[in-house]
Design an enzyme around this catalytic site. Structure first.
Site, short mmCIF file in Angstrom:
data_model
loop_
_atom_site.label_atom_id
_atom_site.label_comp_id
_atom_site.label_asym_id
_atom_site.label_seq_id
_atom_site.Cartn_x
_atom_site.Cartn_y
_atom_site.Cartn_z
N HIS A 1 -10.12 7.54 2.05
CA HIS A 1 -8.79 7.38 1.47
C HIS A 1 -8.80 6.28 0.43
O HIS A 1 -9.64 5.38 0.46
CB HIS A 1 -7.75 7.04 2.56
CG HIS A 1 -8.00 5.71 3.22
ND1 HIS A 1 -8.93 5.54 4.22
CD2 HIS A 1 -7.46 4.48 3.01
CE1 HIS A 1 -8.96 4.27 4.60
NE2 HIS A 1 -8.07 3.61 3.88
N LYS B 1 -7.17 -4.69 -2.55
CA LYS B 1 -7.89 -5.14 -1.36
C LYS B 1 -8.73 -4.01 -0.79
O LYS B 1 -8.50 -2.84 -1.11
CB LYS B 1 -6.91 -5.66 -0.30
CG LYS B 1 -5.91 -4.63 0.21
CD LYS B 1 -4.88 -5.27 1.12
CE LYS B 1 -3.89 -4.28 1.70
NZ LYS B 1 -4.49 -3.29 2.61
N ASP C 1 0.79 -1.24 0.00
CA ASP C 1 0.00 0.00 0.00
C ASP C 1 0.82 1.29 0.00
O ASP C 1 0.50 2.23 0.75
CB ASP C 1 -0.94 0.01 1.21
CG ASP C 1 -1.95 -1.13 1.21
OD1 ASP C 1 -1.98 -1.91 0.24
OD2 ASP C 1 -2.69 -1.24 2.20
N HIS D 1 -10.71 1.20 -2.15
CA HIS D 1 -12.02 1.30 -1.53
C HIS D 1 -13.06 1.94 -2.45
O HIS D 1 -12.74 2.91 -3.15
CB HIS D 1 -11.93 2.15 -0.26
CG HIS D 1 -11.09 1.57 0.82
ND1 HIS D 1 -11.26 0.28 1.28
CD2 HIS D 1 -10.07 2.10 1.55
CE1 HIS D 1 -10.39 0.06 2.25
NE2 HIS D 1 -9.65 1.14 2.43
N CYS E 1 -1.52 -2.47 8.11
CA CYS E 1 -1.54 -3.40 6.98
C CYS E 1 -0.30 -4.29 6.91
O CYS E 1 -0.40 -5.47 6.56
CB CYS E 1 -1.76 -2.63 5.69
SG CYS E 1 -3.40 -1.84 5.64
N ASP F 1 -4.61 -0.59 -1.68
CA ASP F 1 -5.88 -0.34 -1.02
C ASP F 1 -6.83 0.24 -2.07
O ASP F 1 -6.46 1.19 -2.79
CB ASP F 1 -5.65 0.67 0.11
CG ASP F 1 -6.36 0.31 1.40
OD1 ASP F 1 -6.67 -0.88 1.59
OD2 ASP F 1 -6.58 1.21 2.22
N HIS G 1 -17.18 3.70 1.76
CA HIS G 1 -16.77 2.44 2.38
C HIS G 1 -17.08 2.46 3.87
O HIS G 1 -17.06 3.50 4.53
CB HIS G 1 -15.27 2.22 2.16
CG HIS G 1 -14.80 0.86 2.54
ND1 HIS G 1 -14.19 0.60 3.74
CD2 HIS G 1 -14.88 -0.33 1.89
CE1 HIS G 1 -13.89 -0.69 3.81
NE2 HIS G 1 -14.30 -1.27 2.69
#
Length: 220
Positions: free
Chosen positions: A92, A119, A19, A59, A164, A57, A63
């Site tokens: 984010h 993810k 990430d 989203h 993470c 990441d 989210h």
């Protein structure tokens, strides 16, 4: 810095870059202090690995982990979701926004990555780990990919050390892999107690924490 010896580099080693995205770097919507300092370290480390995987990441807007999704809630507070307690974050890494893009300094590493794993794209489930989402049931598929490719030891770098990277390392071990965290190629969100608890969790799982200068030499 390491808690146990790390042996020579092997063909079954892989660098997992977690990430390193604009929103986690200075000026981003969930900026981690000094987050962009990991970029040159990771770029140098990547030259020592034949195999690299990066995570992103990713989203959707609205989210469940975003404080803005829950009226009256503030970022860095907590809420109970179906799978348990969830930290709330500023919006984010929203899909297809500049903040979700990889840091531009990581371009060459991303270009040679053998897999880009996205993810956190399920609306109602956050995903700190590269292996397992926060409900502890939903798999990302990374473990199966690594097993089929024959990888055994995973070196982890990126953002953020106390979320993470931490949960990816722990889940890598639970999935049957060896894990090593390269600590100076990570930076932490650094919520109260989060770094200390990460040190403890990694030590309990016997996951070495090394510096980039301690990277093992290639096997002859």
């Amino acid at each position: 810095m390491s808690i146990q010896p790390v042996t020579l580099m092997r063909q079954t080693d892989l660098l997992l870059v977690i990430d390193v995205q604009n929103d986690f770097c200075p000026g981003g919507r969930l900026a981690i202090a000094d987050g962009d300092a990991v970029v040159p370290v990771i770029c140098e480390l990547a030259t020592h690995f034949e195999h690299v995987v990066v995570t992103q990441d990713w989203h959707p807007a609205g989210h469940a982990s975003f404080a803005s999704t829950h009226p009256g809630k503030q970022a860095y507070g907590h809420i109970d979701l179906e799978y348990g307690q969830q930290t709330l974050w500023p919006d984010h890494c929203v899909q297809n926004t500049p903040g979700a893009a990889f840091h531009p300094g990581l371009e060459e590493v991303v270009a040679r990555a053998e897999l880009i794993l996205r993810k956190g794209f399920h609306h109602g489930i956050d995903s700190y780990s590269a292996f397992l989402e926060n409900d502890k049931r939903t798999l990302t598929g990374l473990a199966g990919y690594l097993r089929e490719r024959g990888f055994q030891r995973i070196f982890l770098v990126g953002l953020a050390y106390d979320f993470c990277v931490r949960f990816s390392a722990l889940d890598a071990v639970r999935a049957g892999f060896e894990a090593v965290v390269i600590e100076d190629a990570c930076r932490a969100v650094n919520l109260p107690g989060s770094v200390e608890s990460t040190h403890e969790a990694l030590a309990a799982a016997k996951i070495p924490r090394i510096s980039a200068s301690e990277l093992p030499q290639p096997a002859s």
